[in-house]
Motif scaffolding. Structure first.
Motif, PDB file in Angstrom:
ATOM      1  N   ILE A 142     -23.505  13.314   5.008  1.00  0.00           N
ATOM      2  CA  ILE A 142     -23.996  12.135   4.347  1.00  0.00           C
ATOM      3  C   ILE A 142     -25.678  12.654   4.200  1.00  0.00           C
ATOM      4  CG2 ILE A 142     -24.607   9.895   4.820  1.00  0.00           C
ATOM      5  CD1 ILE A 142     -21.940   9.598   6.337  1.00  0.00           C
ATOM      6  N   TYR A 143     -26.196  13.205   4.962  1.00  0.00           N
ATOM      7  CA  TYR A 143     -27.567  13.483   4.857  1.00  0.00           C
ATOM      8  C   TYR A 143     -27.625  14.489   3.573  1.00  0.00           C
ATOM      9  CZ  TYR A 143     -31.972  16.098   5.423  1.00  0.00           C
ATOM     10  OH  TYR A 143     -33.372  16.547   5.277  1.00  0.00           O
TER      11      TYR A 143
ATOM     12  N   LYS B 218     -18.984  20.202  -4.387  1.00  0.00           N
ATOM     13  CA  LYS B 218     -18.654  21.049  -3.186  1.00  0.00           C
ATOM     14  C   LYS B 218     -18.725  19.932  -1.788  1.00  0.00           C
ATOM     15  CE  LYS B 218     -20.347  25.474  -3.884  1.00  0.00           C
ATOM     16  NZ  LYS B 218     -21.452  26.556  -3.455  1.00  0.00           N
ATOM     17  N   ILE B 219     -19.506  18.860  -1.760  1.00  0.00           N
ATOM     18  CA  ILE B 219     -19.756  18.169  -0.804  1.00  0.00           C
ATOM     19  C   ILE B 219     -18.155  17.225  -0.686  1.00  0.00           C
ATOM     20  CG2 ILE B 219     -20.749  16.230   0.342  1.00  0.00           C
ATOM     21  CD1 ILE B 219     -23.264  17.462  -0.271  1.00  0.00           C
ATOM     22  N   LYS B 220     -17.897  16.935  -2.051  1.00  0.00           N
ATOM     23  CA  LYS B 220     -16.837  16.008  -1.955  1.00  0.00           C
ATOM     24  C   LYS B 220     -15.476  16.559  -1.978  1.00  0.00           C
ATOM     25  CE  LYS B 220     -19.196  12.836  -5.145  1.00  0.00           C
ATOM     26  NZ  LYS B 220     -19.188  12.279  -6.691  1.00  0.00           N
ATOM     27  N   TYR B 221     -15.487  18.030  -2.178  1.00  0.00           N
ATOM     28  CA  TYR B 221     -14.229  18.824  -1.977  1.00  0.00           C
ATOM     29  C   TYR B 221     -14.274  19.321  -0.664  1.00  0.00           C
ATOM     30  CZ  TYR B 221     -12.974  17.505  -6.530  1.00  0.00           C
ATOM     31  OH  TYR B 221     -12.727  16.805  -7.831  1.00  0.00           O
ATOM     32  N   LYS B 222     -15.358  19.140   0.183  1.00  0.00           N
ATOM     33  CA  LYS B 222     -15.469  19.754   1.582  1.00  0.00           C
ATOM     34  C   LYS B 222     -15.557  21.289   1.478  1.00  0.00           C
ATOM     35  CE  LYS B 222     -13.114  15.939   3.412  1.00  0.00           C
ATOM     36  NZ  LYS B 222     -12.002  15.144   4.246  1.00  0.00           N
ATOM     37  N   LYS B 223     -16.372  21.857   0.657  1.00  0.00           N
ATOM     38  CA  LYS B 223     -16.449  23.022   0.578  1.00  0.00           C
ATOM     39  C   LYS B 223     -17.967  23.356   0.743  1.00  0.00           C
ATOM     40  CE  LYS B 223     -12.780  24.152  -2.297  1.00  0.00           C
ATOM     41  NZ  LYS B 223     -12.097  24.940  -3.309  1.00  0.00           N
ATOM     42  N   PHE B 224     -18.849  22.438   0.983  1.00  0.00           N
ATOM     43  CA  PHE B 224     -20.428  22.602   1.177  1.00  0.00           C
ATOM     44  C   PHE B 224     -20.611  23.267   2.530  1.00  0.00           C
ATOM     45  CE2 PHE B 224     -24.260  20.738   2.802  1.00  0.00           C
ATOM     46  CZ  PHE B 224     -25.298  21.292   1.906  1.00  0.00           C
ATOM     47  N   GLY B 225     -21.570  24.088   2.256  1.00  0.00           N
ATOM     48  CA  GLY B 225     -22.125  24.520   3.576  1.00  0.00           C
ATOM     49  C   GLY B 225     -21.517  26.074   4.174  1.00  0.00           C
TER      50      GLY B 225
END
Length: 111
Positions: A7-8, A74-81
């Motif tokens: 979220i941050y 990427k954040i929305k598809y949980k591939k971020f980071g």
């Protein structure tokens, strides 16, 4: 990655994105393409140099906007980071310094 961290980063990226969009819109309103013929060659050269620098900045901002949009996806598809090269999780300190980072430090050093 923890939900509060996601979220941050999402909020950080959205704020950055909105700032760049506002800058882009402001640049379009200022009408940099206006052709003013100055009689003095030095004045004209200075004006053209300013225009070229503004175009470079507009182009850079456009590229960063596209990268931010991809990172938000990427954040929305949980591939971020995760590193795009070795697929390990990127250090949170690195992401805070550069939320659009694609690679971990080890892979950056290898490149």
């Amino acid at each position: 990655m923890k939900r509060k961290n996601l979220i941050y980063f999402l909020n950080t990226l959205k704020i950055w994105h909105n700032k760049l969009i506002n800058i882009k819109n402001q640049n379009l309103k200022n009408d940099y393409l206006k052709n003013i013929n100055l009689p003095d060659l030095m004045d004209r050269a200075a004006q053209e140099e300013d225009f070229n620098i503004k175009l470079i900045n507009i182009n850079r901002n456009y590229k960063v906007i596209k990268i931010i949009e991809r990172t938000i996806k990427k954040i929305k598809y949980k591939k971020f980071g995760y590193c795009e090269n070795c697929l390990i999780e990127i250090n949170i300190k690195r992401l805070k310094a550069n939320p659009i980072a694609k690679f971990c430090i080890k892979c950056i050093k290898k490149m």
